[in-house]
Design a protein around this motif. Structure first.
Motif, PDB file in Angstrom:
ATOM      1  N   TRP A 153       0.808  -1.207   0.000  1.00 38.39           N
ATOM      2  CA  TRP A 153       0.000   0.000   0.000  1.00 38.39           C
ATOM      3  C   TRP A 153       0.846   1.264   0.000  1.00 38.39           C
ATOM      4  O   TRP A 153       0.452   2.296   0.536  1.00 38.39           O
ATOM      5  N   GLU A 155       2.377   4.626  -1.470  1.00 39.65           N
ATOM      6  CA  GLU A 155       1.667   5.697  -2.180  1.00 39.65           C
ATOM      7  C   GLU A 155       1.793   5.572  -3.691  1.00 39.65           C
ATOM      8  O   GLU A 155       0.828   5.796  -4.427  1.00 39.65           O
ATOM      9  N   CYS A 158      -0.765   2.566  -4.602  1.00 38.99           N
ATOM     10  CA  CYS A 158      -2.196   2.695  -4.286  1.00 38.99           C
ATOM     11  C   CYS A 158      -2.650   4.134  -4.116  1.00 38.99           C
ATOM     12  O   CYS A 158      -3.742   4.382  -3.599  1.00 38.99           O
ATOM     13  N   THR A 160      -2.909   8.094  -2.761  1.00 37.00           N
ATOM     14  CA  THR A 160      -3.014   8.668  -1.427  1.00 37.00           C
ATOM     15  C   THR A 160      -3.903   7.799  -0.552  1.00 37.00           C
ATOM     16  O   THR A 160      -5.084   7.615  -0.824  1.00 37.00           O
ATOM     17  N   ASN A 161      -3.339   7.241   0.502  1.00 38.99           N
ATOM     18  CA  ASN A 161      -4.075   6.453   1.487  1.00 38.99           C
ATOM     19  C   ASN A 161      -3.359   6.599   2.826  1.00 38.99           C
ATOM     20  O   ASN A 161      -2.186   6.988   2.879  1.00 38.99           O
ATOM     21  N   HIS A 180      -8.716  10.393  -0.670  1.00 36.33           N
ATOM     22  CA  HIS A 180      -8.023   9.302  -1.347  1.00 36.33           C
ATOM     23  C   HIS A 180      -7.867   9.652  -2.827  1.00 36.33           C
ATOM     24  O   HIS A 180      -8.791  10.184  -3.442  1.00 36.33           O
ATOM     25  N   HIS A 185     -11.447   4.268  -3.499  1.00 36.26           N
ATOM     26  CA  HIS A 185     -11.232   4.278  -2.052  1.00 36.26           C
ATOM     27  C   HIS A 185     -11.974   5.409  -1.337  1.00 36.26           C
ATOM     28  O   HIS A 185     -11.810   5.588  -0.140  1.00 36.26           O
ATOM     29  N   CYS A 190      -9.065   6.243   6.355  1.00 36.21           N
ATOM     30  CA  CYS A 190      -7.890   5.481   6.778  1.00 36.21           C
ATOM     31  C   CYS A 190      -7.131   6.252   7.849  1.00 36.21           C
ATOM     32  O   CYS A 190      -6.911   7.462   7.726  1.00 36.21           O
ATOM     33  N   SER A 209      -8.916   1.064   8.940  1.00 38.52           N
ATOM     34  CA  SER A 209      -9.765   1.581   7.870  1.00 38.52           C
ATOM     35  C   SER A 209     -11.224   1.337   8.244  1.00 38.52           C
ATOM     36  O   SER A 209     -11.606   0.213   8.588  1.00 38.52           O
TER      37      SER A 209
END
Length: 393
Positions: A153, A155, A158, A160-161, A180, A185, A190, A209
């Motif tokens: 995960w 950046e 996946c 921005t998380n 996100h 998402h 998160c 999450s």
């Protein structure tokens, strides 16, 4: 328009100087062109998603910019990157000692988060998920199917998380809903917090999450509490053979995870300090391998005996700030817990009349029994060798 960067030119001839200037101008214009293109793409994405730039903070917008630069398309499903089962097994084995501490905290965090459709996860320092716990609802969702052990995960994979941003910034983060980068998402929130070891290095991430409507600050607080608890346990394990001191400006906080921790060896040198200690003692000295006496006005030798006897003391650093300090853990092999009969046998003849004398004498004699060395005992307890000789007679 931003000013052109200044050149630092040493002794070069006119021809080479012109080449340097020409290249600098070209590079500057190229960067400005990329920046203009980036801003245009950023605005297009915001418009398509019905968002305004002021709705997100700088950390989120900077993350989006990095995602755009990586060529990620927010309107496509992110490409899932998962390591093989063999690789995952090897990485888990490599992190086994850390996982033994993390997993109980992860289970506790899971039990503390209220609501449905949520999950908690532990990843390594690169955003590779190693362990997860889901509720039944979340297990059936896209999140439950994609945030799995072995999934990456980061950046750049996946977008921005929370987990990926915490890897990038090395700090607790919230990425909520449309913050996100990928639209896939945008219905979740998160919350992530890094695990920082005694040396200031990120060694893992704890992530939670939940659905978009969950209580954000409350959930992040629980995630941060979990990582602080893990960091404290790691610190105690790392320095289990040293004297560990807990300190805080407020005495009632000495039993919480907000305390500063210092590991002090027998010579009065600080061999370890947690992140809280570094914050509270900022502006003094580099704590690692620094003498206790250079940080606090109270000498280590003058307070060692009281600390070893579990007394809470108020001491002052060299900037004038006062803190309360207490022994958190003493040398692992020295429990200093004895029966009355054992205490009587291990006390010298001159120290049998009062409780204080007996306890001090027992401490000195038991420490000597372990070290079998007068000088080593002197360094550990901060008392003179002459005093030790007297109690051994």
């Amino acid at each position: 328009m931003e000013s052109m960067p200044l050149l630092s030119v040493q002794l070069v001839d006119k021809y080479n100087l012109w080449l340097v200037v020409e290249y600098t101008i070209f590079n500057y214009l190229f960067q400005m062109g990329n920046l203009s293109s980036l801003k245009k793409e950023f605005k297009n994405i915001l418009k398509k998603r019905g968002m305004m730039s002021y709705e997100m903070g700088k950390e989120i917008s900077d993350s989006w910019s990095r995602c755009i630069t990586e060529g990620l398309n927010p309107f496509q499903d992110p490409k899932q990157s998962v390591v093989s089962s063999i690789e995952l097994k090897e990485i888990k084995e490599k992190n086994e000692s850390l996982r033994k501490i993390v997993l109980p905290e992860l289970e506790l965090l899971y039990s503390q988060i209220a609501g449905t459709n949520f999950m908690v996860a532990y990843s390594d320092e690169n955003g590779l998920v190693l362990d997860t716990i889901y509720d039944k609802t979340c297990l059936q969702t896209d999140v439950g199917k994609t945030v799995i052990p072995g999934s990456i995960w980061a950046e750049k994979v996946c977008g921005t998380n929370g987990l990926g941003l915490s890897v990038e910034l090395k700090k607790p983060t919230i990425v909520s809903g449309k913050e996100h980068f990928f639209t896939a998402h945008e219905n979740i929130s998160c919350f992530a917090s890094p695990i920082i070891n005694y040396d200031g290095k990120t060694i893992g991430i704890i992530d939670a999450s939940t659905d978009y409507m969950s209580r954000e600050q409350h959930t992040l607080a629980l995630v941060k509490l979990a990582t602080r608890s893990i960091e404290t346990k790691l610190f105690l394990k790392k320095f289990e053979n040293e004297l560990i001191l807990s300190f805080h400006p407020r005495q009632e906080y000495l039993s919480t995870t907000s305390v500063g921790l210092l590991a002090v060896n027998g010579d009065g040198l600080i061999v370890g300090a947690n992140s809280n200690a570094k914050i509270m003692l900022n502006g003094l000295v580099d704590l690692k391998n620094e003498n206790f006496n250079k940080i606090f006005t109270n000498s280590f030798s003058s307070i060692a005996s009281d600390l070893l006897n579990n007394k809470t003391l108020k001491i002052t650093d060299h900037l004038g700030s006062s803190v309360f300090v207490v022994k958190s853990q003493i040398f692992k092999k020295n429990k200093f817990v004895e029966t009355k009969k054992e205490k009587k046998r291990s006390t010298c003849k001159n120290c049998e009349d009062t409780k204080i004398k007996r306890e001090k004498c027992t401490l000195i004699r038991s420490t000597f029994d372990e070290t079998n060395n007068i000088s080593a005992t002197s360094r550990k307890l901060g008392v003179s060798r002459t005093t030790i000789y007297k109690h051994l007679q």
